[in-house]
Design a protein around this motif. Structure first.
Motif, PDB file in Angstrom:
ATOM      1  N   PRO A 133       4.742  14.080   9.781  1.00 21.87           N
ATOM      2  CA  PRO A 133       5.347  13.937  11.110  1.00 21.87           C
ATOM      3  C   PRO A 133       4.365  13.419  12.165  1.00 21.87           C
ATOM      4  O   PRO A 133       4.032  14.103  13.134  1.00 21.87           O
ATOM      5  N   MET A 134       3.874  12.220  11.954  1.00 22.54           N
ATOM      6  CA  MET A 134       3.066  11.492  12.923  1.00 22.54           C
ATOM      7  C   MET A 134       3.716  10.127  13.129  1.00 22.54           C
ATOM      8  O   MET A 134       4.157   9.501  12.173  1.00 22.54           O
ATOM      9  N   PRO A 135       3.796   9.633  14.378  1.00 27.38           N
ATOM     10  CA  PRO A 135       4.566   8.403  14.619  1.00 27.38           C
ATOM     11  C   PRO A 135       3.972   7.166  13.984  1.00 27.38           C
ATOM     12  O   PRO A 135       4.695   6.229  13.663  1.00 27.38           O
ATOM     13  N   PHE A 136       2.651   7.117  13.803  1.00 30.11           N
ATOM     14  CA  PHE A 136       2.030   5.976  13.127  1.00 30.11           C
ATOM     15  C   PHE A 136       0.626   6.350  12.683  1.00 30.11           C
ATOM     16  O   PHE A 136      -0.004   7.259  13.231  1.00 30.11           O
ATOM     17  N   LEU A 137       0.148   5.630  11.662  1.00 28.33           N
ATOM     18  CA  LEU A 137      -1.185   5.839  11.097  1.00 28.33           C
ATOM     19  C   LEU A 137      -2.029   4.576  11.119  1.00 28.33           C
ATOM     20  O   LEU A 137      -3.250   4.651  10.959  1.00 28.33           O
ATOM     21  N   HIS A 138      -1.405   3.418  11.261  1.00 32.04           N
ATOM     22  CA  HIS A 138      -2.066   2.142  10.994  1.00 32.04           C
ATOM     23  C   HIS A 138      -1.511   1.116  11.966  1.00 32.04           C
ATOM     24  O   HIS A 138      -0.303   0.873  12.010  1.00 32.04           O
ATOM     25  N   VAL A 139      -2.397   0.509  12.788  1.00 36.57           N
ATOM     26  CA  VAL A 139      -1.989  -0.458  13.799  1.00 36.57           C
ATOM     27  C   VAL A 139      -2.794  -1.739  13.594  1.00 36.57           C
ATOM     28  O   VAL A 139      -4.019  -1.684  13.441  1.00 36.57           O
ATOM     29  N   VAL A 140      -2.102  -2.881  13.586  1.00 32.78           N
ATOM     30  CA  VAL A 140      -2.768  -4.184  13.470  1.00 32.78           C
ATOM     31  C   VAL A 140      -2.269  -5.087  14.597  1.00 32.78           C
ATOM     32  O   VAL A 140      -1.063  -5.362  14.681  1.00 32.78           O
ATOM     33  N   HIS A 141      -3.177  -5.525  15.474  1.00 35.45           N
ATOM     34  CA  HIS A 141      -2.847  -6.451  16.547  1.00 35.45           C
ATOM     35  C   HIS A 141      -3.128  -7.879  16.095  1.00 35.45           C
ATOM     36  O   HIS A 141      -4.013  -8.118  15.266  1.00 35.45           O
ATOM     37  N   ARG A 142      -2.397  -8.835  16.663  1.00 31.51           N
ATOM     38  CA  ARG A 142      -2.733 -10.232  16.419  1.00 31.51           C
ATOM     39  C   ARG A 142      -4.042 -10.554  17.130  1.00 31.51           C
ATOM     40  O   ARG A 142      -4.211 -10.263  18.312  1.00 31.51           O
ATOM     41  N   GLY A 143      -4.984 -11.145  16.408  1.00 26.91           N
ATOM     42  CA  GLY A 143      -6.279 -11.467  16.989  1.00 26.91           C
ATOM     43  C   GLY A 143      -7.273 -11.819  15.907  1.00 26.91           C
ATOM     44  O   GLY A 143      -6.893 -12.089  14.758  1.00 26.91           O
ATOM     45  N   PRO A 144      -8.553 -11.816  16.240  1.00 27.94           N
ATOM     46  CA  PRO A 144      -9.567 -12.115  15.227  1.00 27.94           C
ATOM     47  C   PRO A 144      -9.587 -11.044  14.143  1.00 27.94           C
ATOM     48  O   PRO A 144      -9.176  -9.906  14.366  1.00 27.94           O
ATOM     49  N   PHE A 158       0.821  -1.213   0.000  1.00 29.83           N
ATOM     50  CA  PHE A 158       0.000   0.000   0.000  1.00 29.83           C
ATOM     51  C   PHE A 158       0.852   1.259   0.000  1.00 29.83           C
ATOM     52  O   PHE A 158       0.409   2.309  -0.468  1.00 29.83           O
ATOM     53  N   GLY A 159       2.065   1.167   0.521  1.00 31.80           N
ATOM     54  CA  GLY A 159       2.952   2.326   0.545  1.00 31.80           C
ATOM     55  C   GLY A 159       3.197   2.902   1.916  1.00 31.80           C
ATOM     56  O   GLY A 159       3.834   3.958   2.043  1.00 31.80           O
ATOM     57  N   LEU A 160       2.705   2.227   2.972  1.00 27.43           N
ATOM     58  CA  LEU A 160       3.027   2.634   4.332  1.00 27.43           C
ATOM     59  C   LEU A 160       4.422   2.142   4.706  1.00 27.43           C
ATOM     60  O   LEU A 160       4.970   1.240   4.067  1.00 27.43           O
ATOM     61  N   VAL A 161       4.972   2.720   5.763  1.00 28.79           N
ATOM     62  CA  VAL A 161       6.309   2.363   6.236  1.00 28.79           C
ATOM     63  C   VAL A 161       6.162   1.653   7.575  1.00 28.79           C
ATOM     64  O   VAL A 161       5.631   2.230   8.530  1.00 28.79           O
ATOM     65  N   VAL A 162       6.594   0.421   7.656  1.00 32.52           N
ATOM     66  CA  VAL A 162       6.515  -0.328   8.911  1.00 32.52           C
ATOM     67  C   VAL A 162       7.557   0.225   9.880  1.00 32.52           C
ATOM     68  O   VAL A 162       8.749   0.281   9.562  1.00 32.52           O
ATOM     69  N   VAL A 163       7.103   0.636  11.070  1.00 32.13           N
ATOM     70  CA  VAL A 163       8.016   1.177  12.079  1.00 32.13           C
ATOM     71  C   VAL A 163       8.180   0.237  13.260  1.00 32.13           C
ATOM     72  O   VAL A 163       9.097   0.412  14.064  1.00 32.13           O
ATOM     73  N   HIS A 164       7.309  -0.759  13.373  1.00 29.26           N
ATOM     74  CA  HIS A 164       7.475  -1.765  14.426  1.00 29.26           C
ATOM     75  C   HIS A 164       6.726  -3.024  14.030  1.00 29.26           C
ATOM     76  O   HIS A 164       5.592  -2.961  13.555  1.00 29.26           O
ATOM     77  N   ARG A 165       7.378  -4.170  14.273  1.00 32.89           N
ATOM     78  CA  ARG A 165       6.727  -5.448  14.060  1.00 32.89           C
ATOM     79  C   ARG A 165       7.272  -6.437  15.077  1.00 32.89           C
ATOM     80  O   ARG A 165       8.491  -6.588  15.206  1.00 32.89           O
ATOM     81  N   ASP A 166       6.378  -7.076  15.822  1.00 33.51           N
ATOM     82  CA  ASP A 166       6.749  -8.202  16.667  1.00 33.51           C
ATOM     83  C   ASP A 166       5.664  -9.254  16.520  1.00 33.51           C
ATOM     84  O   ASP A 166       4.834  -9.184  15.596  1.00 33.51           O
ATOM     85  N   ASP A 167       5.631 -10.230  17.404  1.00 30.90           N
ATOM     86  CA  ASP A 167       4.657 -11.317  17.268  1.00 30.90           C
ATOM     87  C   ASP A 167       3.229 -10.866  17.523  1.00 30.90           C
ATOM     88  O   ASP A 167       2.282 -11.564  17.136  1.00 30.90           O
ATOM     89  N   GLU A 168       3.043  -9.695  18.160  1.00 25.18           N
ATOM     90  CA  GLU A 168       1.712  -9.280  18.591  1.00 25.18           C
ATOM     91  C   GLU A 168       1.157  -8.060  17.889  1.00 25.18           C
ATOM     92  O   GLU A 168      -0.048  -7.813  17.948  1.00 25.18           O
ATOM     93  N   VAL A 169       1.993  -7.267  17.246  1.00 26.31           N
ATOM     94  CA  VAL A 169       1.483  -6.019  16.664  1.00 26.31           C
ATOM     95  C   VAL A 169       2.353  -5.583  15.497  1.00 26.31           C
ATOM     96  O   VAL A 169       3.565  -5.816  15.463  1.00 26.31           O
TER      97      VAL A 169
END
Length: 409
Positions: free
Chosen positions: A59-70, A40-51
């Protein structure tokens, strides 16, 4: 009938939000969602097993958050002007959390404070944030300069909008996302009007354009029966509202929220789509070509609607379903207005207001596209083939499996 769109304001809003900050999902496969946000063109700034957390260039730290879950859309965040605004929300909104520092990885990325609550009309998790900080990211390419007929701003320089002149490739790669533009919610009839008023009274949102459906006596036979029944059931003729932030004399997007009535009988509120701004029309088409090629290769994406230019808001747009059917939009060139604009009324009984191409200035007709982005992930052409538990979780606002996530916000 009372016209919600032009009803005089009856109360001072609790706060006046200034922008949409980010959206929040959960998904069982974060690897699939990471591939999607990169495409899509977003920049991943953090990835672990849960998020999985991604941002744009602004200049915003994030726009899009995805948690592990349903598989589920959870909600979104408003940006407010001050910590005092957060205090006001915590004091006035039932069930609102106390004001607290943004914790965990999200706090490490940008600091700030926030509150959150589960909004009772829709079941969405709404957040308000203040004080987040981040440096802008430098774009990989210069902004595009165009030659307009008779006005040549680009002379002696070949146009190469995506580094794709030589070698010429079918897939130009993803565009760069600048910012989050707006969020659209589809809410059951009647409740959708209550939610519009909630946005006005809680976050100070203003109406830019509102659609009314006035059916004269004896004219019901000229309209689809489900539409007639919907209008009769709501007690108001307001179909939907484009709503913006009240920033006084400062300009803002024509809409940061659009609230629609759910037209297909789905009983709970749904995420219709979120729009992300790119720099130019070429970037919108670049995203379209990239997704088209990725889908042809087997990536789990499906075209929802596009490419076209809207009437209300004027954006050039392109909409795609993500791996779980949630629609993300690339857009550019939207209208910018101040608090003096509108509210304007769209008479949905006037055939000149929408026409065969669904309110586009240009783009696919309703017959060609079905405008499949509007109601929610159930409009994804792959929805019927998904496992029962995925379909159920996509449409349900039940947060019981995500309570640990909500508690940590």
């Amino acid at each position: 009938m009372t016209d919600t769109a032009i009803m005089p304001e009856t109360a001072t809003p609790i706060v006046k939000a200034v922008d949409i900050a980010y959206i929040r999902f959960s998904a069982p496969d974060l690897d699939a969602m990471e591939r999607f946000v990169n495409d899509f063109g977003l920049v991943v700034v953090h990835r672990d097993d849960e998020v999985l957390i991604s941002r744009g260039l602004e200049p915003m730290p994030f726009l899009h958050v995805v948690h592990r879950g349903p598989a589920k859309f959870m909600g979104w965040a408003f940006e407010v002007e001050s910590e005092g605004d957060l205090d006001a929300l915590a004091d006035a909104v039932p069930g609102c959390s106390p004001v607290h520092d943004i914790g965990g990885v999200e706090g490490e990325l940008g600091g700030g404070k926030r509150v959150h609550f589960v909004e009772p009309i829709t079941g969405f998790v709404l957040e308000a944030v203040h004080g987040q900080q981040a440096e802008p990211l430098a774009p990989r390419r210069d902004r595009i300069t165009y030659n307009h007929a008779g006005v040549d701003d680009r002379v002696g320089v070949e146009q190469d909008v995506s580094g794709n002149r030589y070698p010429i490739k079918k897939d130009p790669g993803p565009p760069e996302v600048y910012r989050l533009g707006h969020v659209v919610a589809a809410v059951p009839p009647g409740a959708h009007q209550a939610f519009m008023r909630f946005l006005e009274n809680t976050f100070g949102m203003l109406v830019s354009d509102a659609a009314r459906m006035i059916i004269p006596p004896g004219a019901e036979e000229h309209f689809p029966p489900p539409l007639v029944e919907l209008i009769k059931s709501t007690g108001s003729d307001v179909m939907f509202q484009f709503m913006r932030m009240d920033r006084g004399a400062a300009e803002t997007d024509h809409h940061s929220m659009l609230v629609l009535p759910l037209m297909d009988g789905t009983p709970e509120a749904q995420f219709s789509h979120a729009a992300f701004e790119v720099f130019s029309m070429d970037d919108v088409f670049r995203g379209h070509m990239h997704f088209r090629e990725r889908a042809a290769e087997g990536a789990p994406y499906a075209l929802a609607w596009g490419v076209g230019r809207h009437v209300y808001g004027s954006q050039i747009y392109d909409y795609w379903h993500d791996p779980y059917g949630h629609v993300h939009e690339h857009m550019c060139d939207g209208d910018r207005v101040d608090a003096s604009y509108g509210p304007n009324t769209i008479d949905m009984t006037d055939p000149g207001q929408l026409g065969d191409n669904g309110g586009n200035q240009w783009g696919p007709t309703v017959e060609e596209s079905g405008v499949h982005n509007l109601n929610g992930p159930q409009c994804d052409p792959r929805f019927a083939d998904r496992p029962d538990e995925i379909r159920a979780s996509l449409l349900s606002r039940d947060l019981s499996e995500l309570q640990h996530v909500v508690d940590a916000i």
